[in-house]
Design an enzyme around this catalytic site. Structure first.
Site, PDB file in Angstrom:
ATOM      1  N   GLU A 268     -10.407   0.600  -6.077  1.00 16.37           N
ATOM      2  CA  GLU A 268      -9.458  -0.276  -5.394  1.00 16.37           C
ATOM      3  C   GLU A 268     -10.041  -1.641  -5.083  1.00 16.37           C
ATOM      4  O   GLU A 268     -11.171  -1.736  -4.579  1.00 16.37           O
ATOM      5  CB  GLU A 268      -9.040   0.357  -4.066  1.00 16.37           C
TER       6      GLU A 268
ATOM      7  N   CYS B 230       0.852  -1.179   0.000  1.00 20.20           N
ATOM      8  CA  CYS B 230       0.000   0.000   0.000  1.00 20.20           C
ATOM      9  C   CYS B 230       0.887   1.227   0.000  1.00 20.20           C
ATOM     10  O   CYS B 230       1.633   1.457   0.962  1.00 20.20           O
ATOM     11  CB  CYS B 230      -0.877  -0.023   1.243  1.00 20.20           C
TER      12      CYS B 230
ATOM     13  N   CYS C  30      -4.459   6.478  -4.448  1.00 21.10           N
ATOM     14  CA  CYS C  30      -3.853   5.155  -4.388  1.00 21.10           C
ATOM     15  C   CYS C  30      -2.383   5.311  -4.769  1.00 21.10           C
ATOM     16  O   CYS C  30      -2.073   5.684  -5.904  1.00 21.10           O
ATOM     17  CB  CYS C  30      -4.588   4.234  -5.362  1.00 21.10           C
TER      18      CYS C  30
ATOM     19  N   HIS D 244      -2.397  -4.039 -10.697  1.00 17.47           N
ATOM     20  CA  HIS D 244      -3.053  -2.828 -11.202  1.00 17.47           C
ATOM     21  C   HIS D 244      -3.339  -2.964 -12.691  1.00 17.47           C
ATOM     22  O   HIS D 244      -2.517  -3.470 -13.447  1.00 17.47           O
ATOM     23  CB  HIS D 244      -2.150  -1.600 -11.002  1.00 17.47           C
TER      24      HIS D 244
ATOM     25  N   GLY E  35      -1.156   2.692  -7.123  1.00 14.86           N
ATOM     26  CA  GLY E  35      -1.849   2.963  -8.389  1.00 14.86           C
ATOM     27  C   GLY E  35      -1.215   4.129  -9.132  1.00 14.86           C
ATOM     28  O   GLY E  35      -1.120   4.118 -10.364  1.00 14.86           O
TER      29      GLY E  35
HETATM   30  C1  ZDR Z   1      -4.095   1.363  -3.433  1.00 16.50           C
HETATM   31  C2  ZDR Z   1      -3.517   1.519  -2.080  1.00 16.50           C
HETATM   32  N1  ZDR Z   1      -4.430   2.273  -1.286  1.00 16.50           N
HETATM   33  C3  ZDR Z   1      -2.199   2.291  -2.182  1.00 16.50           C
HETATM   34  O1  ZDR Z   1      -2.118   3.461  -1.740  1.00 16.50           O
HETATM   35  O2  ZDR Z   1      -1.253   1.756  -2.734  1.00 16.50           O
HETATM   36  C4  ZDR Z   1      -3.244   0.141  -1.613  1.00 16.50           C
HETATM   37  C5  ZDR Z   1      -4.338  -0.587  -0.886  1.00 16.50           C
HETATM   38  C6  ZDR Z   1      -4.399  -2.026  -1.265  1.00 16.50           C
HETATM   39  C7  ZDR Z   1      -5.242  -2.259  -2.483  1.00 16.50           C
HETATM   40  N2  ZDR Z   1      -6.634  -2.013  -2.236  1.00 16.50           N
HETATM   41  C8  ZDR Z   1      -5.054  -3.733  -2.903  1.00 16.50           C
HETATM   42  O3  ZDR Z   1      -4.052  -3.993  -3.597  1.00 16.50           O
HETATM   43  O4  ZDR Z   1      -5.850  -4.605  -2.557  1.00 16.50           O
END
Ligand code: ZDR
Length: 285
Positions: A215, A74, A224, A166, A227
């Site tokens: 997400e 994350c 994100c 992603h 992301g």
């Molecule tokens: C997207 C995210 N909030 C970030 O900042 O990188 C990560 C959270 C995890 C994401 N929802 C997943 O890979 O399941």
């Protein structure tokens, strides 16, 4: 049992953090995440993050999405994690290592005139081979601008793993995309055996991207981090931007750079503490 927590946000992507260095990961971490992240019956957050000890790095980070699923990494969360361990004096160094599902990553505290202005994270190398992202049907090839059909509409997808999967879709106008309708269909599309995060991205110019996200496990969020990194990599692979760009998210801005010399990605952005509290661990009736 009572659990001390702090609540953080990075570009509006919000997390509850728990120092579990002594107690270890609770057995019910997935259920606890669902309860804590609930915006009506809980504290309210996009994810629950644990600070844990590590044998191979200075710390270990584990992150659970609001739906209880565990994510490998994350990006916004690791900046909050870094600021927490630094502010709370768990480390004296402003540069340390964190074990994650994406390997060992290195955040640095960025200061100007003695004030913290942000966190810069060495996010490691992007993974581009389909079977390692994972994306079905492409073997070990890269998935760059490949046609994907979702809810009877065709899109061009570029897929990247930053430890977590992603799917980046470049669009002309971000307002044309009904993210709450198409996001869940991307998340559970046959291409993605571990589901996917999906970014809808407009190329503003060679150094600016505008991105919105659906997400995996957390629905629409304001930002994100992984992301934003995946979007910059996808933009470079498609020839749309330089290797360094600013990514504008609903909740703020991140700077992302994909270095040529070591293939690593560096993400810089804010992390702010919102409040702290005690969670009474009683079952709801
Ligand atoms: C997207 C995210 N909030 C970030 O900042 O990188 C990560 C959270 C995890 C994401 N929802 C997943 O890979 O399941």
């Amino acid at each position: 049992m009572a659990l001390a927590f702090t609540k953080w946000q990075g570009c509006g992507n919000d997390f509850v953090l728990i120092d579990a260095r002594t107690a270890g990961l609770p057995e019910n971490a997935a259920g606890l995440s669902r309860r804590v992240c609930d915006r009506h019956y809980g504290i309210g957050a996009d994810g629950l993050i644990f600070v844990l000890p590590s044998k191979s790095a200075d710390f270990c980070m584990r992150i659970f999405n609001a739906d209880g699923s565990e994510a490998e990494m994350c990006g916004n969360g690791i900046r909050c994690f870094a600021r927490l361990v630094y502010d709370e004096g768990m480390t004296e160094s402003n540069h340390f290592t964190v074990e994650t599902g994406a390997g060992i990553l290195t955040p640095s505290i960025v200061k100007k005139n003695g004030q913290i202005t942000g966190i810069k994270v060495d996010m490691g190398e992007p993974v581009l081979e389909a079977k390692h992202i994972p994306v079905e049907g492409f073997g070990d090839k890269r998935v760059i601008s490949e046609a994907i059909e979702v809810l009877e509409k065709r899109y061009e997808a570029t897929c990247v793993s930053m430890g977590n999967p992603h799917c980046v879709i470049f669009v002309d106008n971000i307002d044309d995309i009904e993210i709450e309708r198409v996001g869940p269909a991307f998340e559970r599309h046959d291409w993605f055996p571990k589901r996917t995060n999906t970014e809808f991205v407009v190329v503003r110019d060679r150094e600016h991207l505008r991105m919105r996200v659906w997400e995996r496990g957390a629905s629409i969020t304001l930002a994100c981090g992984t992301g934003a990194c995946a979007s910059l990599v996808a933009a470079v692979l498609n020839g749309y931007t330089e290797r360094c760009a600013e990514v504008e998210l609903d909740g703020g801005r991140l700077t992302v750079e994909w270095m040529k010399n070591n293939n690593h990605i560096y993400m810089t952005g804010p992390a702010e503490k919102i409040f702290s509290g005690i969670l009474e661990e009683e079952e709801r009736c």
